[in-house]
Write a protein that holds these residues in place. Structure first.
Motif, short mmCIF file in Angstrom:
data_model
loop_
_atom_site.label_atom_id
_atom_site.label_comp_id
_atom_site.label_asym_id
_atom_site.label_seq_id
_atom_site.Cartn_x
_atom_site.Cartn_y
_atom_site.Cartn_z
N LEU A 85 9.72 16.09 -2.38
CA LEU A 85 9.93 17.26 -3.23
C LEU A 85 9.31 18.52 -2.63
N TYR A 86 10.11 19.54 -2.47
CA TYR A 86 9.65 20.78 -1.84
C TYR A 86 8.55 21.46 -2.66
N ASN A 87 8.67 21.47 -3.98
CA ASN A 87 7.66 22.12 -4.80
C ASN A 87 6.31 21.42 -4.68
N THR A 88 6.34 20.10 -4.56
CA THR A 88 5.09 19.35 -4.36
C THR A 88 4.52 19.64 -2.98
N PRO A 128 6.62 16.57 -10.92
CA PRO A 128 5.87 17.17 -9.82
C PRO A 128 4.38 16.83 -9.81
N ALA A 129 3.76 16.76 -10.99
CA ALA A 129 2.33 16.42 -11.05
C ALA A 129 2.10 15.00 -10.57
N ASN A 130 2.97 14.09 -10.97
CA ASN A 130 2.83 12.70 -10.55
C ASN A 130 3.19 12.53 -9.07
N ALA A 131 4.19 13.27 -8.62
CA ALA A 131 4.55 13.22 -7.20
C ALA A 131 3.39 13.68 -6.33
N TYR A 132 2.66 14.68 -6.80
CA TYR A 132 1.48 15.17 -6.09
C TYR A 132 0.42 14.09 -6.01
N GLU A 133 0.14 13.46 -7.13
CA GLU A 133 -0.87 12.41 -7.16
C GLU A 133 -0.46 11.21 -6.32
N ASN A 134 0.83 10.88 -6.33
CA ASN A 134 1.30 9.74 -5.53
C ASN A 134 1.16 10.04 -4.04
N ALA A 135 1.53 11.25 -3.65
CA ALA A 135 1.39 11.64 -2.24
C ALA A 135 -0.07 11.64 -1.79
N SER A 136 -0.98 11.82 -2.74
CA SER A 136 -2.40 11.91 -2.38
C SER A 136 -2.98 10.59 -1.90
N VAL A 137 -2.29 9.48 -2.15
CA VAL A 137 -2.82 8.19 -1.71
C VAL A 137 -1.87 7.46 -0.76
N VAL A 138 -0.75 8.09 -0.42
CA VAL A 138 0.20 7.49 0.51
C VAL A 138 0.36 8.44 1.69
N GLY A 139 0.33 7.94 2.91
CA GLY A 139 0.31 8.80 4.08
C GLY A 139 1.62 9.44 4.47
N GLU A 158 0.83 -1.20 0.00
CA GLU A 158 0.00 0.00 0.00
C GLU A 158 0.87 1.26 0.00
N TYR A 159 1.81 1.30 -0.91
CA TYR A 159 2.83 2.35 -0.89
C TYR A 159 3.03 3.00 -2.24
N ILE A 160 1.98 2.97 -3.07
CA ILE A 160 2.07 3.61 -4.38
C ILE A 160 0.67 3.85 -4.92
N ASN A 161 0.52 4.88 -5.71
CA ASN A 161 -0.75 5.18 -6.36
C ASN A 161 -0.90 4.24 -7.57
N GLU A 162 -1.79 3.28 -7.46
CA GLU A 162 -1.95 2.28 -8.51
C GLU A 162 -2.41 2.90 -9.83
N ASP A 163 -3.15 4.01 -9.76
CA ASP A 163 -3.57 4.69 -10.98
C ASP A 163 -2.37 5.20 -11.77
N LEU A 164 -1.34 5.66 -11.04
CA LEU A 164 -0.13 6.12 -11.71
C LEU A 164 0.62 4.97 -12.35
N VAL A 165 0.62 3.82 -11.70
CA VAL A 165 1.28 2.65 -12.27
C VAL A 165 0.60 2.28 -13.59
N ILE A 166 -0.72 2.28 -13.59
CA ILE A 166 -1.47 1.97 -14.81
C ILE A 166 -1.17 3.00 -15.90
N LEU A 167 -1.12 4.27 -15.50
CA LEU A 167 -0.82 5.33 -16.46
C LEU A 167 0.57 5.15 -17.06
N PHE A 168 1.53 4.76 -16.24
CA PHE A 168 2.89 4.50 -16.73
C PHE A 168 2.87 3.35 -17.75
N GLU A 169 2.16 2.29 -17.41
CA GLU A 169 2.07 1.14 -18.33
C GLU A 169 1.47 1.55 -19.67
N GLU A 170 0.40 2.33 -19.62
CA GLU A 170 -0.28 2.72 -20.85
C GLU A 170 0.55 3.71 -21.66
#
Length: 379
Positions: A319-322, A303-314, A33-45
């Motif tokens: 990254l400071y900008n994120t 940064p956009a992906n880092a933001y989305e990843n942080a949104s599902v991991v506690g 439970e340590y990654i945004n699965e939607d991002l993984v799918i997006l990377f694959e696609e």
């Protein structure tokens, strides 16, 4: 935790990557439970590849799997002390930062707390990893117990280890020998990474003897891992030593389900002297798809992906900008406002480094600590 709506616009590009075909698979070893699965799918696609993620529940398991070489993982996400051990033993390779278009320590810098952790590592270690998440440890507590919050604010570590200073005996410890050992030494304001047989200044007992006596006297009712945070959330436990991110993981779920931020039923007290950690991407020496591994790292540095990843991991983004994007939110979305408040409350970007990373102990030392903890649990 609530999954934020993905606002990632992708340019259609031609990716020139040796051997990157529909049959290519990226093998990753990660925590659960340590990654945004939607991002993984997006990377694959996006890159027309398959990502396979295996799970390990301890740094020692990360080490044993990479050491054995049974599976040629392309990416692994161990913690700071294990990264140094893997580096010493030649189990990981240097990162080729020229392949990371989003790696920029000036325009896309790390948070100060993370820089503090990295500053404690041996020179040259940062050539072997790219930070993924970081955070501190603290004492998660049940706010439904009258007087517990005051006890922690008044007595700190002593309220955790001394039953006479806390209004409850429903107290748990993380079931990892090094964590228990370090916490016990911290309660005496001693170096949490001192060797077991050493005697620190002002003490008459060895570190391991003092730690064992402290742990036994605490009279912990539970030794567990993820169950600690869940039991406090469910009002089955009142106090435990946990990752700050574990507390936030529970908090985000409850906030998403309607709990008011100012009326939360549990909280976490983070002592001034506590432990900290950094988990990071490393590429094993035996990795088969190093180009693809670098591409995956770079994808999560965006940064956009880092933001989305942080949104599902506690845990905290590196990254400071994120971090700024999260904490400077101004709008009507209640959840985003709560997320911003939580980051400011529990991951302040302070110049003062808060936390000591765990040391990379030799196997013989770990054996001593494991034996000590087993003795505590059976006493």
């Amino acid at each position: 935790m609530k999954k934020l709506f993905m606002m990632i616009s992708l340019l259609l590009v031609t990716v020139i990557l040796n051997g990157c075909t529909t049959n290519q698979k990226l093998l990753i070893l990660n925590w659960g439970e340590y990654i945004n699965e939607d991002l993984v799918i997006l990377f694959e696609e996006t890159y027309n590849v398959e990502v396979s993620i295996s799970i390990a529940d301890s740094n020692e398991l990360f080490y044993s799997k990479i050491k054995s070489g049974t599976t040629a993982f392309d990416l692994v996400l161990p913690s700071d002390y294990m990264i140094e051990k893997m580096k010493r033993e030649g189990l990981i390779q240097k990162i080729d930062f020229t392949k990371l278009s989003h790696y920029d320590r000036i325009d896309n810098p790390y948070m100060k707390g993370l820089e503090g952790i990295m500053s404690t590592m041996t020179e040259g270690s940062d050539e072997y990893f790219v930070p993924y998440f970081w955070g501190t440890f603290g004492l998660m507590y049940n706010r439904r117990i009258t007087g517990l919050e005051t006890a922690l604010e008044t007595h700190g570590w002593q309220a955790y280890f001394n039953p006479d200073l806390r209004p409850t005996n429903r107290v748990g410890m993380y079931d990892v020998a090094q964590y228990a050992y370090a916490a016990a030494l911290l309660s005496h304001n001693l170096d949490p990474n001192g060797l077991p047989d050493d005697i620190q200044e002002g003490q008459t007992k060895t570190n391991i003897t003092l730690a064992k006596e402290t742990l036994v006297a605490a009279n912990f009712q539970v030794f567990a891992d993820d169950a600690l945070k869940k039991d406090i959330q469910a009002n089955n436990l009142d106090l435990a030593f946990v990752w700050t991110g574990d507390f936030l993981d529970m908090l985000y779920v409850d906030l998403d389900e309607g709990m008011a931020y100012d009326e939360k039923l549990y909280d976490i007290y983070i002592p001034e002297n506590t432990m900290a950690f950094m988990d990071a991407f490393v590429i094993p020496t035996k990795a088969r798809n190093t180009d693809l591994a670098h591409l995956f790292i770079d994808f999560f540095l965006d940064p956009a992906n880092a933001y989305e990843n942080a949104s599902v991991v506690g845990y905290s983004t590196p990254l400071y900008n994120t971090y700024l994007e999260i904490t400077t939110y101004e709008g009507d979305d209640e959840w985003l406002n709560n997320w911003s408040r939580a980051y400011l409350d529990y991951y302040p970007d302070s110049e003062t480094f808060r936390g000591t990373p765990y040391a990379s102990f030799e196997q013989s030392v770990m054996a001593q600590l494991n034996l000590m903890l087993n003795d505590v649990k059976t006493t």
